[in-house]
Each structure stands twice: as structure tokens, then as C-alpha cells.
Design a protein around this motif. Structure first.
Motif, PDB file in Angstrom:
ATOM      1  N   PRO A 263       0.805  -1.223   0.000  1.00  0.00           N
ATOM      2  CA  PRO A 263       0.000   0.000   0.000  1.00  0.00           C
ATOM      3  C   PRO A 263       0.841   1.277   0.000  1.00  0.00           C
ATOM      4  N   SER A 264       0.255   2.366  -0.507  1.00  0.00           N
ATOM      5  CA  SER A 264       0.884   3.690  -0.426  1.00  0.00           C
ATOM      6  C   SER A 264       0.631   4.316   0.933  1.00  0.00           C
ATOM      7  N   ASP A 265      -0.446   3.878   1.561  1.00  0.00           N
ATOM      8  CA  ASP A 265      -0.919   4.540   2.774  1.00  0.00           C
ATOM      9  C   ASP A 265       0.020   4.346   3.964  1.00  0.00           C
ATOM     10  N   CYS A 266       0.863   3.335   3.889  1.00  0.00           N
ATOM     11  CA  CYS A 266       1.771   3.013   4.986  1.00  0.00           C
ATOM     12  C   CYS A 266       2.845   2.099   4.394  1.00  0.00           C
ATOM     13  N   ASN A 267       3.889   1.812   5.175  1.00  0.00           N
ATOM     14  CA  ASN A 267       4.935   0.951   4.611  1.00  0.00           C
ATOM     15  C   ASN A 267       5.166  -0.308   5.438  1.00  0.00           C
ATOM     16  N   ASP A 268       4.205  -0.633   6.315  1.00  0.00           N
ATOM     17  CA  ASP A 268       4.398  -1.816   7.160  1.00  0.00           C
ATOM     18  C   ASP A 268       3.359  -2.900   6.889  1.00  0.00           C
ATOM     19  N   VAL A 269       2.656  -2.771   5.750  1.00  0.00           N
ATOM     20  CA  VAL A 269       1.617  -3.745   5.411  1.00  0.00           C
ATOM     21  C   VAL A 269       1.965  -4.415   4.087  1.00  0.00           C
ATOM     22  N   GLY A 270       1.791  -5.705   4.024  1.00  0.00           N
ATOM     23  CA  GLY A 270       1.948  -6.426   2.770  1.00  0.00           C
ATOM     24  C   GLY A 270       0.732  -7.308   2.530  1.00  0.00           C
ATOM     25  N   ILE A 271       0.294  -7.347   1.280  1.00  0.00           N
ATOM     26  CA  ILE A 271      -0.881  -8.150   0.930  1.00  0.00           C
ATOM     27  C   ILE A 271      -0.458  -9.236  -0.047  1.00  0.00           C
ATOM     28  N   PRO A 272      -0.339 -10.484   0.421  1.00  0.00           N
ATOM     29  CA  PRO A 272       0.043 -11.550  -0.498  1.00  0.00           C
ATOM     30  C   PRO A 272      -1.126 -11.916  -1.408  1.00  0.00           C
ATOM     31  N   ILE A 273      -0.884 -11.992  -2.699  1.00  0.00           N
ATOM     32  CA  ILE A 273      -1.984 -12.343  -3.620  1.00  0.00           C
ATOM     33  C   ILE A 273      -1.645 -13.565  -4.472  1.00  0.00           C
ATOM     34  N   SER A 274      -0.493 -14.196  -4.212  1.00  0.00           N
ATOM     35  CA  SER A 274      -0.048 -15.254  -5.128  1.00  0.00           C
ATOM     36  C   SER A 274      -1.100 -16.347  -5.330  1.00  0.00           C
ATOM     37  N   LYS A 275      -1.851 -16.635  -4.255  1.00  0.00           N
ATOM     38  CA  LYS A 275      -2.861 -17.691  -4.331  1.00  0.00           C
ATOM     39  C   LYS A 275      -3.948 -17.391  -5.376  1.00  0.00           C
ATOM     40  N   TYR A 276      -4.271 -16.119  -5.529  1.00  0.00           N
ATOM     41  CA  TYR A 276      -5.368 -15.742  -6.436  1.00  0.00           C
ATOM     42  C   TYR A 276      -4.867 -14.866  -7.589  1.00  0.00           C
ATOM     43  N   LYS A 277      -3.561 -14.845  -7.762  1.00  0.00           N
ATOM     44  CA  LYS A 277      -2.956 -13.872  -8.676  1.00  0.00           C
ATOM     45  C   LYS A 277      -3.567 -13.889 -10.071  1.00  0.00           C
ATOM     46  N   SER A 278      -3.642 -15.090 -10.672  1.00  0.00           N
ATOM     47  CA  SER A 278      -4.096 -15.118 -12.062  1.00  0.00           C
ATOM     48  C   SER A 278      -5.542 -14.650 -12.187  1.00  0.00           C
ATOM     49  N   ILE A 279      -6.380 -15.029 -11.215  1.00  0.00           N
ATOM     50  CA  ILE A 279      -7.796 -14.612 -11.261  1.00  0.00           C
ATOM     51  C   ILE A 279      -7.903 -13.097 -11.140  1.00  0.00           C
ATOM     52  N   ILE A 280      -7.172 -12.554 -10.169  1.00  0.00           N
ATOM     53  CA  ILE A 280      -7.259 -11.110  -9.905  1.00  0.00           C
ATOM     54  C   ILE A 280      -6.701 -10.300 -11.075  1.00  0.00           C
ATOM     55  N   LEU A 281      -5.534 -10.686 -11.564  1.00  0.00           N
ATOM     56  CA  LEU A 281      -4.933  -9.919 -12.662  1.00  0.00           C
ATOM     57  C   LEU A 281      -5.815  -9.969 -13.900  1.00  0.00           C
ATOM     58  N   GLU A 282      -6.432 -11.123 -14.132  1.00  0.00           N
ATOM     59  CA  GLU A 282      -7.301 -11.230 -15.304  1.00  0.00           C
ATOM     60  C   GLU A 282      -8.565 -10.392 -15.130  1.00  0.00           C
ATOM     61  N   ARG A 283      -9.160 -10.475 -13.937  1.00  0.00           N
ATOM     62  CA  ARG A 283     -10.416  -9.759 -13.719  1.00  0.00           C
ATOM     63  C   ARG A 283     -10.229  -8.252 -13.890  1.00  0.00           C
ATOM     64  N   PHE A 284      -9.105  -7.732 -13.415  1.00  0.00           N
ATOM     65  CA  PHE A 284      -8.902  -6.285 -13.487  1.00  0.00           C
ATOM     66  C   PHE A 284      -8.020  -5.890 -14.672  1.00  0.00           C
ATOM     67  N   ASN A 285      -7.806  -6.874 -15.558  1.00  0.00           N
ATOM     68  CA  ASN A 285      -7.163  -6.602 -16.832  1.00  0.00           C
ATOM     69  C   ASN A 285      -5.759  -6.019 -16.658  1.00  0.00           C
ATOM     70  N   VAL A 286      -4.994  -6.646 -15.790  1.00  0.00           N
ATOM     71  CA  VAL A 286      -3.655  -6.164 -15.472  1.00  0.00           C
ATOM     72  C   VAL A 286      -2.621  -7.128 -16.037  1.00  0.00           C
ATOM     73  N   SER A 287      -1.688  -6.591 -16.833  1.00  0.00           N
ATOM     74  CA  SER A 287      -0.658  -7.464 -17.381  1.00  0.00           C
ATOM     75  C   SER A 287       0.724  -7.141 -16.839  1.00  0.00           C
ATOM     76  N   GLU A 288       0.911  -5.937 -16.295  1.00  0.00           N
ATOM     77  CA  GLU A 288       2.196  -5.648 -15.660  1.00  0.00           C
ATOM     78  C   GLU A 288       1.969  -4.845 -14.377  1.00  0.00           C
ATOM     79  N   GLY A 289       2.947  -4.995 -13.460  1.00  0.00           N
ATOM     80  CA  GLY A 289       2.817  -4.393 -12.136  1.00  0.00           C
ATOM     81  C   GLY A 289       2.555  -2.903 -12.161  1.00  0.00           C
ATOM     82  N   ARG A 290       3.148  -2.213 -13.127  1.00  0.00           N
ATOM     83  CA  ARG A 290       2.986  -0.765 -13.210  1.00  0.00           C
ATOM     84  C   ARG A 290       1.526  -0.331 -13.239  1.00  0.00           C
ATOM     85  N   GLN A 291       0.673  -1.162 -13.876  1.00  0.00           N
ATOM     86  CA  GLN A 291      -0.735  -0.793 -13.988  1.00  0.00           C
ATOM     87  C   GLN A 291      -1.424  -0.703 -12.630  1.00  0.00           C
TER      88      GLN A 291
END
Ligand SMILES: [Zn+2]
Length: 284
Positions: free
Chosen positions: A218-246
Motif C-alpha cells: 500500500p501507499s498509505d503506509c509501509n508496514d503492510v503487505g498483501i500476499p496475492i499469489s494464491k489468487y494472482k491469475s484470477i485477480i490480474l485477469e479480472r482487473f485486466n492487469v498485465s504488468e505491475g505498473r498498472q
């Protein structure tokens, strides 16, 4: 934004985008979660140059109304509209019911308002994976259904939702006061471990991801991490994301549990599942 203020180490240092993008990658990684709009001090993000040649830039999803750096856009107009609409819902409805699937369909978002009389079965919600056969025990309550997009936009634009006592229904029978349910990443209070953590709706903006796109920071703080590897492909596809920059500068809301990592150095927010997340990717 041509400039951003960096508050790393408790000092205020103004960087131009040209200067910031020339910094070594380790410095960029260190500073990027400490950026602010130079005018309104809204939390800001840095987006690196894209693989297809879009230039690096600073921006903020949190400019206050009237900030000269917050250029009008259709996306910002929509966010402001959603904020106004959600404030109206808060004052009108007894209960706000969240439809997680509403945000996940690509069709136009249609939300219904329903006055639910005693013992009237609720029509099964589209795509809901519940039994659909339950009867609500809500007597003459005004229930308004909202999807995650409107909720997130209104939180980002500073609606009354974050402080409201309006009841939010997540699943039939599970109600929470809005102010106890919606938590900005900066205010996340971790439990000792995953087992003890109670799920909440965490929200904010994304600063950046790791190279493998396994973690959202997050931008809001620097002590939080959100692991998404378990759902990565579903999430990236749903929100149409192909690279991290997006996802740099994207708004995000998710239902999940917050707890300390084993070394107690970092707060982990673990997603409940792949449905209960909405990402507002920057439209540009
Ligand atoms: Zn600003």
C-alpha cells in the motif's frame, strides 16, 4: 504532478519526477511509500515508465477537492459522484448490503433499492454462491445494495462511510457498523496470528508490487503487505492487469484478516477469497 514531497526519515524533500526516476532502484523502493502531493499533502504514488513507453509520473488518488494538482478526469468525477451517492445512502438506508459480485461483473453496474417487508423471501442474488433459499428477518428495514466499487470510491473521496454507524451486511445475518468494518491500511491493527484475526474490509491505494506480482504494497503506509499469489491469475485477469505498473496508484478494497508475520516486522493482510476484492485501476 511534476513534483512530489518525500517524507522519508521525517524530513521533507521535494523531488521532481525527472530526478526521482533517475534514483537507484533501491532508493525508489525506499522512498515511494512516503510521497505526498506538494499542495494538499494527499498520499501520492510513483509510477515507473511502462514497457510500452508511457513516461514515469507522480500522482495521487487523495487530492482534496480544489487542489490544483488534482486535474479533473472522468474517473475522478465518477469517484466524487459515488461519494455523494454513498453519503445519501447512509442517510436513507437502515442497512447497506454489500454485493461482492456486483463489482466483479463487466456489465454496467445496476444497484437496486429494496424495502424488505416481514417474511418476504429475498430474490436470490445474481451469481451469489449462497443457497438463495433463506428468508431475511428484517422487518421493514430499508436495505440498499452497494458494490465494492462505489464503496471504495466513496472512501477514497472522504465520504462519511468511514465514520458512520450505519449497519453493513456482508452475508445474510452478519452485520457490522461501517466505522468498525472499513479500515484504511494505515490504521490496520494486526492480531497475533491468522487464527485470532477477525476479517474486516481494508482499503487504500497500492504503491507497488514485487517483481513476481505476488505482493501488493500500500501507499498509505509501509508496514503492510498483501500476499496475492494464491489468487494472482484470477485477480490480474479480472482487473485486466498485465504488468505491475498498472497497479501502481490503483485504489483497492478487500475483505481479509490482518495479522503479524512470524518475526512481527510486517503486517500481513490475507484475502478472504478471490471474490471479495475490488481494484480501481487508474484510467489514463
Ligand atoms: Zn493535491
Amino acid at each position: 504532478m511534476i513534483d512530489a514531497v518525500c517524507t522519508y526519515g521525517g524530513e521533507r524533500h521535494t523531488f521532481s519526477i525527472l530526478k526521482f526516476q533517475m534514483l537507484p532502484e533501491t532508493e525508489i523502493e525506499k522512498f515511494r511509500q512516503f510521497l505526498q502531493c506538494p499542495e494538499c499533502e494527499g498520499k501520492a504514488y510513483y509510477r515507473k515508465r511502462s514497457s510500452d513507453g508511457k513516461v514515469a509520473c507522480f500522482g495521487s488518488r487523495y487530492h482534496v477537492a480544489g487542489c490544483d494538482e488534482g486535474h479533473p478526469s472522468t474517473q475522478r468525477d465518477r469517484e466524487t459522484r459515488h461519494s455523494v451517492e454513498v453519503n445519501k445512502v447512509i442517510s436513507d438506508a437502515d442497512i447497506i448490503s454489500i454485493d461482492f459480485m456486483l463489482a466483479n461483473t463487466k456489465k454496467p453496474v445496476i444497484e437496486e433499492q429494496a424495502v424488505v417487508p416481514t417474511s418476504t423471501p429475498t430474490p436470490p442474488t445474481k451469481n451469489a454462491n449462497t443457497s438463495g433459499k433463506h428468508t431475511r428477518n428484517i422487518e421493514q428495514s430499508k436495505v440498499k445494495v452497494l458494490g465494492l466499487e462505489k464503496i471504495l470510491n466513496s472512501l477514497m473521496r472522504g465520504s462519511d462511510l468511514a465514520e458512520s454507524s450505519t449497519l453493513i451486511e456482508l452475508d445474510t445475518g452478519y452485520k457490522f457498523k461501517a466505522k468498525n468494518l472499513f479500515v484504511n491500511f494505515a490504521e490496520a491493527e494486526p492480531s497475533a496470528n491468522a487464527k485470532e484475526a477477525k476479517p474486516k474490509m481494508y482499503w487504500g491505494t497500492i504503491s507497488h508490487l514485487d517483481k513476481e506480482l505476488d505482493w501488493l504494497n500500500p501507499s498509505d503506509c509501509n508496514d503492510v503487505g498483501i500476499p496475492i499469489s494464491k489468487y494472482k491469475s484470477i485477480i490480474l485477469e479480472r482487473f485486466n492487469v498485465s504488468e505491475g505498473r498498472q497497479l501502481e496508484g490503483a485504489g483497492i478494497i478487500l475483505f481479509g484478516k490482518c495479522f503479524w508475520n512470524s518475526k512481527k516486522t510486517r503486517k500481513i493482510i490475507e484475502l478472504w477469497n478471490s471474490d471479495r476484492i475490488f481494484i480501481s485501476v487508474l484510467e489514463d
